[in-house]
Write a protein that holds these residues in place. Structure first.
Motif, PDB file in Angstrom:
ATOM      1  N   UNK A   8      -8.491  35.866   1.880  1.00 16.73           N
ATOM      2  CA  UNK A   8      -9.549  36.647   2.538  1.00 16.73           C
ATOM      3  C   UNK A   8     -10.406  35.744   3.414  1.00 16.73           C
ATOM      4  N   UNK A   9     -10.739  34.567   2.888  1.00 22.12           N
ATOM      5  CA  UNK A   9     -11.563  33.641   3.669  1.00 22.12           C
ATOM      6  C   UNK A   9     -10.857  33.158   4.925  1.00 22.12           C
ATOM      7  N   UNK A  10      -9.570  32.861   4.777  1.00 22.52           N
ATOM      8  CA  UNK A  10      -8.813  32.422   5.945  1.00 22.52           C
ATOM      9  C   UNK A  10      -8.773  33.495   7.030  1.00 22.52           C
ATOM     10  N   UNK A  11      -8.761  34.739   6.577  1.00 18.58           N
ATOM     11  CA  UNK A  11      -8.564  35.858   7.501  1.00 18.58           C
ATOM     12  C   UNK A  11      -9.889  36.368   8.060  1.00 18.58           C
ATOM     13  N   UNK A  12     -10.910  36.403   7.203  1.00 17.18           N
ATOM     14  CA  UNK A  12     -12.150  37.034   7.642  1.00 17.18           C
ATOM     15  C   UNK A  12     -13.383  36.143   7.504  1.00 17.18           C
ATOM     16  N   UNK A  13     -13.180  34.878   7.167  1.00 14.20           N
ATOM     17  CA  UNK A  13     -14.315  33.956   7.150  1.00 14.20           C
ATOM     18  C   UNK A  13     -14.794  33.723   8.579  1.00 14.20           C
ATOM     19  N   UNK A  14     -16.087  33.454   8.732  1.00 12.32           N
ATOM     20  CA  UNK A  14     -16.647  33.361  10.089  1.00 12.32           C
ATOM     21  C   UNK A  14     -16.009  32.216  10.883  1.00 12.32           C
TER      22      UNK A  14
END
Lengths: 374, 374
Positions: free
Chosen positions: B310-316
């Motif tokens: 999720x972080x890779x995809x939607x992290x700022x």
């Protein structure tokens, strides 16, 4: 007229390089030379030109102007219109104007088919200032076009009406009467805000994401892929090759339904998961043998397959056998609605399917209908 | 109001099981209790009911009827409508009525958003006989609904008008004025034939097959597949994940254009064939960082990926880097039109793209437009 009215999307656009239906004739191209142009297949004055296909004009007949004629008109800057023009003017996307006028044009098929005349529509979208609006209407006047408009901004709609009246341009306000009707019914005033205006509600709401999800689901499920997901579909289409499953699926998906389609292929057992789907969600597409055979023959030639493959795919016997195979499975599943798609446009079949899908659930009368809440 | 007007397709339908917006209130729910319900915000007579979500009506409050009250109204069979109703009646698919009314409803977003009221549309398609027509209009009268109609058959349109007037039902003829306008412009009479009537021109013409081909091409080309076919596309969309490439592609394909889309992924070189495509055919989708991040976060949660993914995809940071990566490629290809899709509906972006696509080719004025020939 190649366009079929009542609903749906427009036919494919005119290909690049041949899309301008109007030619501006310089003063030097006098009447005589215009006659030449007519003979050689270019141009008719204020009468439409019939094209035999999308890229070439058909030959018009010869004319016999004399030099005397020449003198009379040599100074005139003549604009020649190839076909009657209809202007569509919108301060939004323009799709409503396009859609409605396409539907209405379905009432004038005879105009092109039997008279060899054509109609050109010109869609002007995002027309948000008066100057641009007036420019377009002036051009319509010059071209002898009529105007339809869908202008959310009431001042713009008023200007459009006035300018058209002043220029002697026939005009019809498509959106105005509908907005007025709803305003009167709800007892509230319309916002007058154009699409994308600051005051309009945010587009990216839940319903929007649901619709995108439906489209993405539908694409992934095309052509029988991922049979394990069939249970997640709102609607499952089954039928043999060339019954229109794919275009139907994407059309219905645009309306927010998750659609899966499963091809029926002679001798191949459909996936078991299909039979676990609630039968009222499954729509079986049938089609007349000869029509299917013709469609398949065209398809095989487009693909350029060899004779053997073409015969297997579009020969009368293989096609009949495959249709029989499909019919047997349909018959074994009496809960499936069987829809005849012969000679039906995608929009038509979609309307039939969605009416059945909603039947008995939305209706407030004995007549089935599709209900939505806003 | 979740619906956004001017064009496009309707929002997803109301889920099964909750789609009937009308409740029949038994005689035992008497006048007093209705008053209570009204006060408490649950049930409103002739005023809409707000649902907190798509599947449940908000609880109405308890009632304390007295027997006296009962007597006054026990014989009255009261029907309570949850929201104002709009009936759409068509002797064809009904899509024109649906489309136009959806567009007009975009002018009344305030009605639902700030007032908590709702509007229900009921689409009746293939209404081809008068008896059915009158039944629907009678029901509209009972329900206090208004009627819009698109009836190709002029006798049916006349009957609809008369019946609505007689029943005191507000009505608007959507198609009639458009057909009249075109008839007057072309100088010919409309056929009066409904869709699918024997006299209508065959649906399966060249344009129709071209459109189907466009849809099939587009589906096959989705998400960067078959880069060797990019040269065959009319339009190529490029952009990072969640810029709406797929729904945009299928929407534009329905209009007869072959669309391919190529996802831009951080650090992955786009296929070389992309750079051989005529630049005016390539449309680069850009989007605001925070909006994209929010969309991706929703997406990641829907997919149920783990925190790392999720972080890779939607992290700022990853999102910013990917947008920068895409922007650099856009900048290296100045012939590509860059379109901002932030907060735009599919129909809106499609309208922007198609206007640019046709710009300089169709226009008869300095204002760009999309031209078609029928």
């Amino acid at each position: 007229m190649s366009q079929h009215g009542v609903s749906g999307n427009p036919e494919p656009p005119i290909p690049t390089g041949s899309s301008s239906p109007k030619m501006k004739i310089s003063p030097k191209l006098n009447r005589w030379s215009m006659g030449r142009a007519l003979r050689s297949g270019g141009v008719k004055l204020d009468r439409p030109i019939r094209r035999t296909d999308n890229t070439h004009f058909r030959q018009a007949t010869e004319s016999n102007e004399t030099e005397e004629d020449d003198k009379k008109t040599s100074a005139i800057d003549v604009e020649i219109t190839a076909g009657k023009s209809i202007y569509l003017i919108s301060d939004g996307t323009g799709w409503t104007a396009e859609h409605s006028v396409n539907a209405a044009l379905g009432q004038f098929e005879d105009y092109s088919v039997n008279r060899g005349s054509s109609v050109n529509t010109h869609l002007f979208s995002w027309v948000e200032d008066e100057e641009k609006l007036i420019e377009i209407i002036n051009q319509a006047a010059k071209e002898g076009a009529m105007c339809f408009y869908t202008l959310a901004n009431p001042l713009m709609a008023k200007s459009a009406k006035q300018a058209c009246d002043q220029c002697g341009v026939l005009s019809v306000d498509i959106l105005g009467p509908i907005i007025e009707g709803i305003a009167s019914h709800l007892g509230v005033s319309p916002s007058g805000l154009t699409r994308g205006a600051a005051g309009r509600v945010k587009t990216l709401n839940d319903a929007y994401f649901k619709r995108i999800e439906a489209i993405e689901f539908t694409i992934k499920q095309d052509d029988g892929t991922l049979p394990e997901n069939l249970s997640k579909a709102d609607i499952v289409l089954v039928g043999v090759s060339r019954t229109g499953k794919t275009p139907l699926s994407t059309y219905i998906a645009q309306k927010g339904y998750k659609v899966a389609n499963v091809p029926f292929v002679m001798g191949v057992e459909p996936p078991r998961t299909l039979f676990d789907v609630e039968p009222r969600k499954v729509f079986a597409l049938k089609i007349q043998l000869v029509v299917l055979q013709a469609i398949r023959r065209t398809r095989a030639r487009t693909l350029g397959v060899d004779t053997q493959a073409e015969n297997n795919y579009s020969g009368i016997d293989p096609v009949r056998k495959e249709l029989d195979f499909a019919s047997r499975i349909f018959a074994e599943n009496p809960g499936w609605a069987v829809i005849d798609v012969t000679n039906k446009a995608i929009e038509e079949t979609a309307a039939v399917i969605l009416r059945l899908y909603h039947d008995g659930r939305d209706s407030t009368t004995s007549v089935p209908c599709i209900s939505q809440r806003y």
